[in-house]
Every structure is written in C-alpha cells, then in structure tokens.
Design a protein around this motif. Structure first.
Motif, PDB file in Angstrom:
ATOM      1  N   THR A 178       0.885  -0.932  -0.236  1.00 24.50           N
ATOM      2  CA  THR A 178       0.077  -0.128   0.119  1.00 24.50           C
ATOM      3  C   THR A 178       0.832   1.083  -0.101  1.00 24.50           C
ATOM      4  O   THR A 178       1.710   1.378   0.864  1.00 24.50           O
ATOM      5  CB  THR A 178      -0.835  -0.121   1.226  1.00 24.50           C
ATOM      6  N   ILE A 179       0.939   2.084  -1.067  1.00 26.68           N
ATOM      7  CA  ILE A 179       1.685   3.268  -1.064  1.00 26.68           C
ATOM      8  C   ILE A 179       0.800   4.402  -1.168  1.00 26.68           C
ATOM      9  O   ILE A 179      -0.280   4.611  -1.739  1.00 26.68           O
ATOM     10  CB  ILE A 179       2.361   3.060  -2.626  1.00 26.68           C
ATOM     11  N   VAL A 180       1.330   5.408  -0.456  1.00 25.63           N
ATOM     12  CA  VAL A 180       0.755   6.848  -0.208  1.00 25.63           C
ATOM     13  C   VAL A 180       1.486   7.922  -0.801  1.00 25.63           C
ATOM     14  O   VAL A 180       2.768   7.806  -0.393  1.00 25.63           O
ATOM     15  CB  VAL A 180       0.275   7.129   1.291  1.00 25.63           C
ATOM     16  N   TYR A 181       1.264   8.516  -1.682  1.00 31.38           N
ATOM     17  CA  TYR A 181       1.757   9.898  -2.302  1.00 31.38           C
ATOM     18  C   TYR A 181       1.050  11.221  -1.758  1.00 31.38           C
ATOM     19  O   TYR A 181      -0.315  11.352  -2.338  1.00 31.38           O
ATOM     20  CB  TYR A 181       2.167   9.644  -3.687  1.00 31.38           C
ATOM     21  N   LYS A 182       1.710  11.967  -1.179  1.00 28.33           N
ATOM     22  CA  LYS A 182       0.821  13.345  -0.607  1.00 28.33           C
ATOM     23  C   LYS A 182       1.430  14.397  -1.388  1.00 28.33           C
ATOM     24  O   LYS A 182       2.567  14.503  -1.606  1.00 28.33           O
ATOM     25  CB  LYS A 182       0.991  13.642   0.852  1.00 28.33           C
ATOM     26  N   SER A 183       0.625  15.270  -2.146  1.00 28.84           N
ATOM     27  CA  SER A 183       1.010  16.565  -2.979  1.00 28.84           C
ATOM     28  C   SER A 183       0.276  17.470  -2.375  1.00 28.84           C
ATOM     29  O   SER A 183      -0.885  17.631  -2.411  1.00 28.84           O
ATOM     30  CB  SER A 183       0.692  16.231  -4.219  1.00 28.84           C
ATOM     31  N   VAL A 184       1.203  18.800  -2.070  1.00 35.27           N
ATOM     32  CA  VAL A 184       0.575  19.994  -1.659  1.00 35.27           C
ATOM     33  C   VAL A 184       0.986  21.101  -2.598  1.00 35.27           C
ATOM     34  O   VAL A 184       0.498  22.106  -2.607  1.00 35.27           O
ATOM     35  CB  VAL A 184       0.978  20.376  -0.331  1.00 35.27           C
ATOM     36  N   GLY A 185       2.007  20.798  -3.406  1.00 34.74           N
ATOM     37  CA  GLY A 185       2.364  21.803  -4.441  1.00 34.74           C
ATOM     38  C   GLY A 185       3.443  22.911  -3.704  1.00 34.74           C
ATOM     39  O   GLY A 185       3.724  22.732  -2.444  1.00 34.74           O
ATOM     40  N   ALA A 186       4.202  23.449  -4.633  1.00 35.55           N
ATOM     41  CA  ALA A 186       5.077  24.514  -4.112  1.00 35.55           C
ATOM     42  C   ALA A 186       5.512  25.389  -5.083  1.00 35.55           C
ATOM     43  O   ALA A 186       5.062  25.209  -6.405  1.00 35.55           O
ATOM     44  CB  ALA A 186       6.438  23.787  -3.597  1.00 35.55           C
ATOM     45  N   ALA A 187       5.911  26.798  -4.917  1.00 33.19           N
ATOM     46  CA  ALA A 187       6.039  27.930  -5.852  1.00 33.19           C
ATOM     47  C   ALA A 187       7.176  27.557  -6.901  1.00 33.19           C
ATOM     48  O   ALA A 187       6.846  27.796  -8.060  1.00 33.19           O
ATOM     49  CB  ALA A 187       6.574  29.027  -4.932  1.00 33.19           C
ATOM     50  N   ILE A 188       7.980  26.527  -6.709  1.00 32.00           N
ATOM     51  CA  ILE A 188       8.641  26.149  -7.759  1.00 32.00           C
ATOM     52  C   ILE A 188       8.076  25.575  -8.856  1.00 32.00           C
ATOM     53  O   ILE A 188       8.666  25.815 -10.013  1.00 32.00           O
ATOM     54  CB  ILE A 188      10.007  25.557  -7.251  1.00 32.00           C
ATOM     55  N   PHE A 189       7.188  24.688  -8.575  1.00 38.94           N
ATOM     56  CA  PHE A 189       6.535  23.970  -9.434  1.00 38.94           C
ATOM     57  C   PHE A 189       5.823  24.832 -10.553  1.00 38.94           C
ATOM     58  O   PHE A 189       5.551  24.827 -11.731  1.00 38.94           O
ATOM     59  CB  PHE A 189       5.544  22.778  -8.859  1.00 38.94           C
ATOM     60  N   ASP A 190       4.850  25.936 -10.035  1.00 43.50           N
ATOM     61  CA  ASP A 190       4.328  27.000 -10.535  1.00 43.50           C
ATOM     62  C   ASP A 190       5.255  27.437 -11.459  1.00 43.50           C
ATOM     63  O   ASP A 190       4.782  28.004 -12.670  1.00 43.50           O
ATOM     64  CB  ASP A 190       3.624  27.830  -9.632  1.00 43.50           C
ATOM     65  N   LEU A 191       6.412  28.015 -11.006  1.00 39.03           N
ATOM     66  CA  LEU A 191       7.415  28.689 -11.732  1.00 39.03           C
ATOM     67  C   LEU A 191       7.712  27.824 -12.961  1.00 39.03           C
ATOM     68  O   LEU A 191       7.756  28.410 -14.229  1.00 39.03           O
ATOM     69  CB  LEU A 191       8.754  29.095 -10.881  1.00 39.03           C
ATOM     70  N   VAL A 192       8.025  26.668 -12.667  1.00 43.46           N
ATOM     71  CA  VAL A 192       8.719  25.866 -13.838  1.00 43.46           C
ATOM     72  C   VAL A 192       7.510  25.942 -14.756  1.00 43.46           C
ATOM     73  O   VAL A 192       7.635  25.556 -16.056  1.00 43.46           O
ATOM     74  CB  VAL A 192       8.883  24.307 -13.152  1.00 43.46           C
ATOM     75  N   VAL A 193       6.318  25.550 -14.565  1.00 42.25           N
ATOM     76  CA  VAL A 193       5.194  25.557 -15.620  1.00 42.25           C
ATOM     77  C   VAL A 193       4.870  26.786 -16.266  1.00 42.25           C
ATOM     78  O   VAL A 193       4.791  26.717 -17.390  1.00 42.25           O
ATOM     79  CB  VAL A 193       3.728  24.950 -14.807  1.00 42.25           C
ATOM     80  N   VAL A 194       4.691  27.816 -15.482  1.00 42.62           N
ATOM     81  CA  VAL A 194       4.562  29.154 -16.323  1.00 42.62           C
ATOM     82  C   VAL A 194       5.668  29.713 -17.235  1.00 42.62           C
ATOM     83  O   VAL A 194       5.431  30.174 -18.291  1.00 42.62           O
ATOM     84  CB  VAL A 194       4.057  30.051 -15.199  1.00 42.62           C
ATOM     85  N   GLN A 195       6.927  29.253 -16.833  1.00 45.01           N
ATOM     86  CA  GLN A 195       8.189  29.474 -17.435  1.00 45.01           C
ATOM     87  C   GLN A 195       8.022  28.396 -18.845  1.00 45.01           C
ATOM     88  O   GLN A 195       8.334  29.096 -20.026  1.00 45.01           O
ATOM     89  CB  GLN A 195       9.327  28.829 -16.751  1.00 45.01           C
ATOM     90  N   SER A 196       7.530  27.433 -18.832  1.00 38.94           N
ATOM     91  CA  SER A 196       7.484  26.393 -20.083  1.00 38.94           C
ATOM     92  C   SER A 196       6.410  27.063 -20.760  1.00 38.94           C
ATOM     93  O   SER A 196       6.529  27.160 -22.153  1.00 38.94           O
ATOM     94  CB  SER A 196       7.300  25.032 -19.466  1.00 38.94           C
ATOM     95  N   ILE A 197       5.428  27.491 -20.440  1.00 41.27           N
ATOM     96  CA  ILE A 197       4.418  28.152 -21.151  1.00 41.27           C
ATOM     97  C   ILE A 197       4.890  29.231 -21.800  1.00 41.27           C
ATOM     98  O   ILE A 197       4.577  29.385 -23.246  1.00 41.27           O
ATOM     99  CB  ILE A 197       2.772  28.274 -20.418  1.00 41.27           C
ATOM    100  N   TYR A 198       5.468  30.377 -21.011  1.00 42.19           N
ATOM    101  CA  TYR A 198       5.748  31.544 -21.618  1.00 42.19           C
ATOM    102  C   TYR A 198       6.868  31.154 -22.721  1.00 42.19           C
ATOM    103  O   TYR A 198       6.687  31.952 -23.892  1.00 42.19           O
ATOM    104  CB  TYR A 198       6.385  32.264 -20.553  1.00 42.19           C
ATOM    105  N   GLU A 199       7.608  30.276 -22.602  1.00 39.24           N
ATOM    106  CA  GLU A 199       8.874  30.136 -23.791  1.00 39.24           C
ATOM    107  C   GLU A 199       8.100  29.407 -24.587  1.00 39.24           C
ATOM    108  O   GLU A 199       8.825  29.622 -25.937  1.00 39.24           O
ATOM    109  CB  GLU A 199       9.923  29.330 -23.000  1.00 39.24           C
ATOM    110  N   LYS A 200       7.341  28.417 -24.676  1.00 38.94           N
ATOM    111  CA  LYS A 200       6.479  27.951 -25.897  1.00 38.94           C
ATOM    112  C   LYS A 200       5.773  28.878 -26.463  1.00 38.94           C
ATOM    113  O   LYS A 200       5.872  28.972 -27.848  1.00 38.94           O
ATOM    114  CB  LYS A 200       5.733  26.663 -25.345  1.00 38.94           C
ATOM    115  N   LEU A 201       4.973  29.820 -25.997  1.00 41.85           N
ATOM    116  CA  LEU A 201       4.176  30.817 -26.707  1.00 41.85           C
ATOM    117  C   LEU A 201       5.132  31.902 -27.223  1.00 41.85           C
ATOM    118  O   LEU A 201       4.600  32.464 -28.332  1.00 41.85           O
ATOM    119  CB  LEU A 201       3.161  31.023 -26.194  1.00 41.85           C
ATOM    120  N   TYR A 202       6.112  32.402 -26.466  1.00 38.01           N
ATOM    121  CA  TYR A 202       6.585  33.718 -27.066  1.00 38.01           C
ATOM    122  C   TYR A 202       8.230  33.550 -27.073  1.00 38.01           C
ATOM    123  O   TYR A 202       8.806  34.808 -27.528  1.00 38.01           O
ATOM    124  CB  TYR A 202       6.142  34.750 -25.640  1.00 38.01           C
ATOM    125  N   LYS A 203       8.506  32.756 -27.135  1.00 39.49           N
ATOM    126  CA  LYS A 203      10.158  32.858 -27.389  1.00 39.49           C
ATOM    127  C   LYS A 203      10.682  31.947 -28.426  1.00 39.49           C
ATOM    128  O   LYS A 203      10.005  30.715 -28.874  1.00 39.49           O
ATOM    129  CB  LYS A 203      10.948  32.446 -25.920  1.00 39.49           C
TER     130      LYS A 203
END
Length: 311
Positions: free
Chosen positions: A286-311
């Motif tokens: 039985t495996i438990v994985y708990k996710s709450v998120g962190a600001a670095i993950f938001d930065l990685v995602v928004v950076q990837s979107i920005y660079e895909k669309l505008y760079k």
C-alpha cells in the motif's frame, strides 16, 4: 507584458507537457532555486496564498485564494493570478490566470507520483471529488498509465454524473462509472482524493483490501484538513511527498506523523525522479503519495508556457 487567459493556456499546453516540464526540471536542474514555504493567511474557511519562487532567469509570484464553500454556489474553489518576471530586471513578462496553472501543476505532480509509484499494469482509477483537480488528475493519470476504467465519487451525486458525461465525451476509449466510495476504493488500483474535507473521505476496509493500491492525496493543504484515513496512513508500506513542506502543511501528513515514526525519511519528488527507482513488489504494498504543491512547480510550469508561446 503578455497577458493570457485560462482558455489559451489549456488549449496550448497539455498535461503531458506539464509533467515533462517538471520532470525535466529535476532531471536537468542546472542551479539552485529559491522557493520559500508559501504564506498562508486564513480568513475563516477561506485561505489566501502568496507563493514566490526564483530559478534561472525568472522570478514568479502566484497570488491565490481558496474558498471551499464556492462549490455550493457553482463557482471554482480556487481563484488567483500568476506573474512571471525577468529575474535580473524584475520586469513583468507574463500575466495569467492562476487557476489554469494550479490545475496543470497539481495534476502533473499527481501524475508523476502515479508514473513512479503505481504498479505498471494499473488499469483502474478512482477519483474522489469532481472539481478542477479531479479533472486534472484524470488527465494526468491517463498520461501516466493505460487506464481503462474510472470510478467516480462525489458527495453531490449530480456533480459526479456531470463529470462522467464530460469525461465520456473527452475520453471515449475509457469506461466511467459513478460509484459508492466503498466500491471505488475496493476496485481501483489508483485512488486520488481531491477534496478540502476536514474528515477522511476514504472508507474503512480490511487491511488486505488496500494492498496493491496507490493513494494520491491532493486536496488537504491545511493542518485542519484530512482526506486519507488513519487506517491507510498507519498500514501504508511506504509514504512519499511531492515536497518536504507537505509534512507540516497538510493535516494528512501531520496525522501520519502521529501514527508512524518513519515519516521524516519519506522521499520527495526530487529524489523519486533523480534516483529513478520505484518501490518493489507493488502488488503486495500500500503506497501513499501526498501532494501539496510548491511555488517552484508553478514557476517551472509558467516558464514553460511562456517560452513555448513567446520565445
């Protein structure tokens, strides 16, 4: 400064791309990042969150509000804005809707947990909670495993049927069933909880009924919230987190700390990815994985979107 809507984000950036961006960040991280624990300001049942992060050429800030009672008014639980800045000059580069970023990021974190921690032949998924995060974890689970059947549970059954109808249109190759929470727990290889409940949403089963299952908890982000039952937290063979902050932010992990002595040794997502080593004998665990998120993950995602669309 570029401004983009929620619809533009979801139509131009997929869940698979989001998972790849976070995985690539840890696998190829070139420098240290700054990602302090998010600031929580509680206003009754509502929570305001401030989440800054710095990495590479960028600085980001997410301003988010979580209002659990919004679901009773037919509104999204989470609202907010995300800003990406040039790290050197601090000039704003990109402003976007934080709901879309949060949905992608949270779904991707859960999906990476499924990729590394669920048994390879997992075919059945159970989703408890049919809001934005329920949908994003449906998308990420389908990206991580060959899911053939999905059990859906929501406290308001009408919303579960609405979710089912939408999912059947979007993913016709998958079978969807609105189930009781007990049936969902027994029949699912992977169970995802996406609620803001203050009491556990998982049912009591025989200990052996939990063997071979991965439980992904993503809804509980305050100490007063707990989705995962004491039974599961106690009998879990291994417990993982997306970030170390989960150990003191989430009621699930705080309660787990009361029930077991090994929690501080839990692996986080960085170690899971960089070590590239999944638990053995998953059929018996039985495996438990708990996710709450962190600001670095938001930065990685928004950076990837920005660079895909505008760079």
């Amino acid at each position: 400064m570029k401004v983009i809507s929620k619809e533009e984000i979801t139509s131009n950036f997929s869940m698979k791309e989001t998972m790849d961006s976070i995985e690539s960040f840890y696998a190829n991280k070139e420098s240290e990042f700054i990602s302090p624990d998010r600031m929580h300001i509680e206003d009754g049942e509502n929570t305001a969150l401030l989440m800054p992060a710095f990495y590479g050429d960028y600085y980001s800030t997410k301003l988010a509000g979580v209002a659990p009672e919004n679901k009773n008014a037919g509104k999204d639980t989470i609202h907010g804005l995300m800003v990406l800045n040039d790290r050197k000059t601090m000039e704003p580069l990109f402003l976007c809707d934080a709901i879309a970023i949060t949905a992608l990021r949270t779904g991707a974190l859960g999906g990476l947990g499924i990729k590394y921690l669920a048994k390879a032949d997992a075919e059945t998924l159970g989703i408890i909670g049919t809001g934005t995060q329920g949908w994003s974890h449906l998308e990420s689970a389908l990206a991580a495993r060959d899911i053939k059947h999905v059990h859906i549970y929501n406290r308001t059954e009408e919303k579960a049927h609405q979710f089912k109808a939408k999912a059947e249109t979007r993913f016709p190759q998958v079978t969807f069933t609105v189930s009781s929470v007990e049936e969902l727990a027994v029949k699912s290889d992977i169970i995802v909880t996406t609620t803001t409940s203050t009491t556990p949403v998982l049912p009591e089963l025989n200990d052996t009924d939990w063997k071979g299952k991965l439980i992904v908890g993503v809804g509980s982000f305050r100490p007063s919230m707990q989705e995962i039952s004491d039974q599961v937290l106690r009998i879990a063979d291994e417990v993982f987190v997306d970030a170390r902050s989960a150990l003191h932010e989430s009621g699930d992990m705080i309660q787990a700390g009361h029930l077991r002595s090994d929690l501080e040794n839990s692996w986080d997502l960085e170690k899971i990815i960089t070590e590239n080593e999944s638990p053995q004998d998953l059929e018996e665990k039985t495996i438990v994985y708990k996710s709450v998120g962190a600001a670095i993950f938001d930065l990685v995602v928004v950076q990837s979107i920005y660079e895909k669309l505008y760079k």
